[in-house]
Design an enzyme around this catalytic site. Structure first.
Site, PDB file in Angstrom:
ATOM      1  N   PRO A  85     -75.015   3.793   2.782  1.00  0.00           N
ATOM      2  CA  PRO A  85     -75.468   3.129   1.551  1.00  0.00           C
ATOM      3  C   PRO A  85     -74.320   2.304   0.956  1.00  0.00           C
ATOM      4  O   PRO A  85     -73.243   2.233   1.560  1.00  0.00           O
ATOM      5  CB  PRO A  85     -75.753   4.325   0.636  1.00  0.00           C
ATOM      6  CG  PRO A  85     -74.722   5.346   1.062  1.00  0.00           C
ATOM      7  CD  PRO A  85     -74.452   5.117   2.531  1.00  0.00           C
ATOM      8  N   GLY A 101     -77.312   3.335  -6.222  1.00  0.00           N
ATOM      9  CA  GLY A 101     -77.187   3.263  -4.761  1.00  0.00           C
ATOM     10  C   GLY A 101     -78.509   3.510  -4.086  1.00  0.00           C
ATOM     11  O   GLY A 101     -79.497   3.887  -4.740  1.00  0.00           O
ATOM     12  N   ASN A 102     -78.531   3.284  -2.784  1.00  0.00           N
ATOM     13  CA  ASN A 102     -79.722   3.563  -1.980  1.00  0.00           C
ATOM     14  C   ASN A 102     -79.526   4.881  -1.256  1.00  0.00           C
ATOM     15  O   ASN A 102     -78.395   5.283  -1.001  1.00  0.00           O
ATOM     16  CB  ASN A 102     -79.909   2.475  -0.927  1.00  0.00           C
ATOM     17  CG  ASN A 102     -80.473   1.205  -1.515  1.00  0.00           C
ATOM     18  OD1 ASN A 102     -80.692   1.107  -2.719  1.00  0.00           O
ATOM     19  ND2 ASN A 102     -80.693   0.227  -0.667  1.00  0.00           N
ATOM     20  N   ARG A 103     -80.612   5.513  -0.874  1.00  0.00           N
ATOM     21  CA  ARG A 103     -80.489   6.757  -0.099  1.00  0.00           C
ATOM     22  C   ARG A 103     -80.236   6.406   1.358  1.00  0.00           C
ATOM     23  O   ARG A 103     -80.994   5.656   1.965  1.00  0.00           O
ATOM     24  CB  ARG A 103     -81.773   7.575  -0.243  1.00  0.00           C
ATOM     25  CG  ARG A 103     -81.897   8.170  -1.623  1.00  0.00           C
ATOM     26  CD  ARG A 103     -83.233   8.816  -1.800  1.00  0.00           C
ATOM     27  NE  ARG A 103     -83.389  10.018  -0.992  1.00  0.00           N
ATOM     28  CZ  ARG A 103     -84.544  10.655  -0.863  1.00  0.00           C
ATOM     29  NH1 ARG A 103     -85.618  10.210  -1.478  1.00  0.00           N
ATOM     30  NH2 ARG A 103     -84.625  11.749  -0.118  1.00  0.00           N
ATOM     31  N   VAL A 145     -78.027  -1.485   1.874  1.00  0.00           N
ATOM     32  CA  VAL A 145     -77.198  -2.099   0.831  1.00  0.00           C
ATOM     33  C   VAL A 145     -77.968  -2.098  -0.483  1.00  0.00           C
ATOM     34  O   VAL A 145     -79.157  -2.417  -0.502  1.00  0.00           O
ATOM     35  CB  VAL A 145     -76.854  -3.563   1.224  1.00  0.00           C
ATOM     36  CG1 VAL A 145     -75.920  -4.190   0.210  1.00  0.00           C
ATOM     37  CG2 VAL A 145     -76.256  -3.611   2.622  1.00  0.00           C
TER      38      VAL A 145
END
Ligand code: CTP
Length: 400
Positions: free
Chosen positions: A196, A208-210, A277
């Site tokens: 991420p 953030g992304n997982r 991202v």
């Protein structure tokens, strides 16, 4: 490359024998199983206790172990080995190898082995120059054994010249280069983004992304196993690679990922963008932790650069670019639109609707959509196996 491989290290009686300890350490770090055989004379130069501790295996130096009354089978050891390294290899041991003079366990095992054998000579310069040594070395090479060249430098005698054993790192690099040079992707530079990104709000909070980075790491490993040199730009993740062909660069934010990717992209033959991202970052970030004084908190966000799209615009004809699409609905339609928008050679689609797929698990279920819109659906598999499927499409695309 050497991960889970069986490596047999033969140590003979030279001052350079102490370097065998470093060789064992490097091999273990690369994930190899290591067993060591010493000649009895080498016991004066390096202790079997050190080598057995580092290799996590009993060191063998006698045909019969008098303490346990066990016969150490040179045949079993020779067949066990995927690779054999004799380092240091003294003039005497080289001569015995050339003659087939198996008066010790090491030479008997060498004669029984069926695997590639590497030898790293170590001796004084005049011994190294001597025609008998030169003839023996040539003979060994003719048998298919691989000579790890000596260095020119300080010798134990105090003289300076050729005969100094290659350094442990040089020995490992030599072997890895040798193993890799016939592989499909040897000579190719690859770039993989993974994990991420974290976009800072304040020192303790982020957006953030997982993503765990597992899929990207598996792809990097697979490309490296096929002989490529890989730059892995990894967002915040617990994972790291110990593959000798992977240079892992750890980053936190999309901006950092962008600048690392930009610095290597033009030199990359194959680029795989698997990172999750974060599309947005806070417009403002704080240097101190914000206290929870407000009842509601609106965070203004601004768009991050699309790393993949930006690089694709710079893509030259001989560069292959692969993207990922993580979708929750209208999967194929969305992925095709990304494939076109981002000018990709192919896109790897995964959907959160598939059980056991996408982030934070060891498995994934993908579809690969190519430029001509051919779609291949794959079964749910371990991410390491998924990486193999992706790399096999890459090989097809570059006509290997
Ligand atoms: N990607 C990237 N930089 C970004 C966003 C995405 O490099 N800022 C890359 C991802 O690594 C992936 C591909 O673009 O290879 C698609 O990412 P995805 O998140 O599925 O799509 P987005 O383009 O971000 O679109 P959306 O979030 O609207 O689905």
């Amino acid at each position: 490359m050497l991960k889970e491989k069986n490596v047999l290290l033969g140590v003979t009686a030279s001052i350079a024998a102490y370097k065998a300890t470093y060789i064992v350490r490097l091999l273990k770090k690369l994930g190899a199983s290591v067993r060591v055989i010493q000649t009895e004379a080498s016991l004066d130069f390096v202790s079997p206790l050190v080598l057995s501790t580092l290799s996590e295996n009993k060191v063998i130096y006698k045909v019969i172990d008098k303490q346990t009354n066990e016969w150490n089978s040179h045949v079993e050891l020779g067949l066990w080995a995927d690779y054999m390294i004799i380092a240091p290899a003294t003039a005497k041991s080289i001569s015995k190898m050339a003659e087939g003079n198996c008066d010790n366990q090491l030479i008997a095992t060498y004669l029984s082995s069926k695997c590639p054998v590497y030898f790293a000579p170590a001796m004084d310069l005049d011994m190294y120059k001597h025609p008998s040594t030169k003839t023996n070395i040539k003979k060994l090479q003719k048998f298919g054994n691989k000579l790890i060249p000596v260095n020119n430098g300080e010798l134990a005698s105090g003289l300076v010249g050729e005969g100094r054993m290659a350094e442990p790192e040089e020995i490992i690099d030599f072997i890895i280069h040798d193993i890799t040079k016939n592989k499909e992707l040897f000579g190719k530079n690859c770039l993989v983004t993974a994990g991420p990104t974290h976009e800072k709000i304040d020192p303790v909070r982020y957006i953030g992304n997982r993503s765990s980075g597992k899929m990207g790491l598996a792809i990097a490993n697979e490309l490296a196993e096929k002989g490529a040199k890989v730059t892995l730009v990894m967002g915040p993740s617990q994972l790291s690679s110990n593959h000798p062909n992977i240079n892992q660069i750890n980053v936190i934010s999309a901006e950092e990922m962008y600048s690392q990717v930009k610095s290597v992209f033009s030199n990359s033959d194959i680029s795989v963008f698997s990172a999750a991202v974060s599309d947005y970052k806070p417009s403002e970030s704080y240097s101190e932790k914000l206290k929870k004084e407000k009842e509601n908190w609106d965070i203004a966000l601004e768009k991050n650069k699309d790393i993949l799209k930006d690089m694709s615009l710079r893509k030259k004809v001989n560069q292959l670019v692969v993207g990922f699409a993580l979708e929750t609905e209208n999967e194929k339609e969305n992925a095709i639109s990304k494939l076109k928008k981002k000018n990709l050679d192919f896109i790897v689609l995964n959907s959160t609707r598939d059980k056991g797929a996408t982030f934070e698990v060891d498995t994934n279920k993908i579809s690969i959509i190519e430029k001509d819109l051919t779609i291949t659906d794959f079964e749910l598999k371990e991410k390491t196996e998924v990486a193999k499927d992706i790399v096999s499409v890459i090989l097809k695309k570059i006509n290997i």
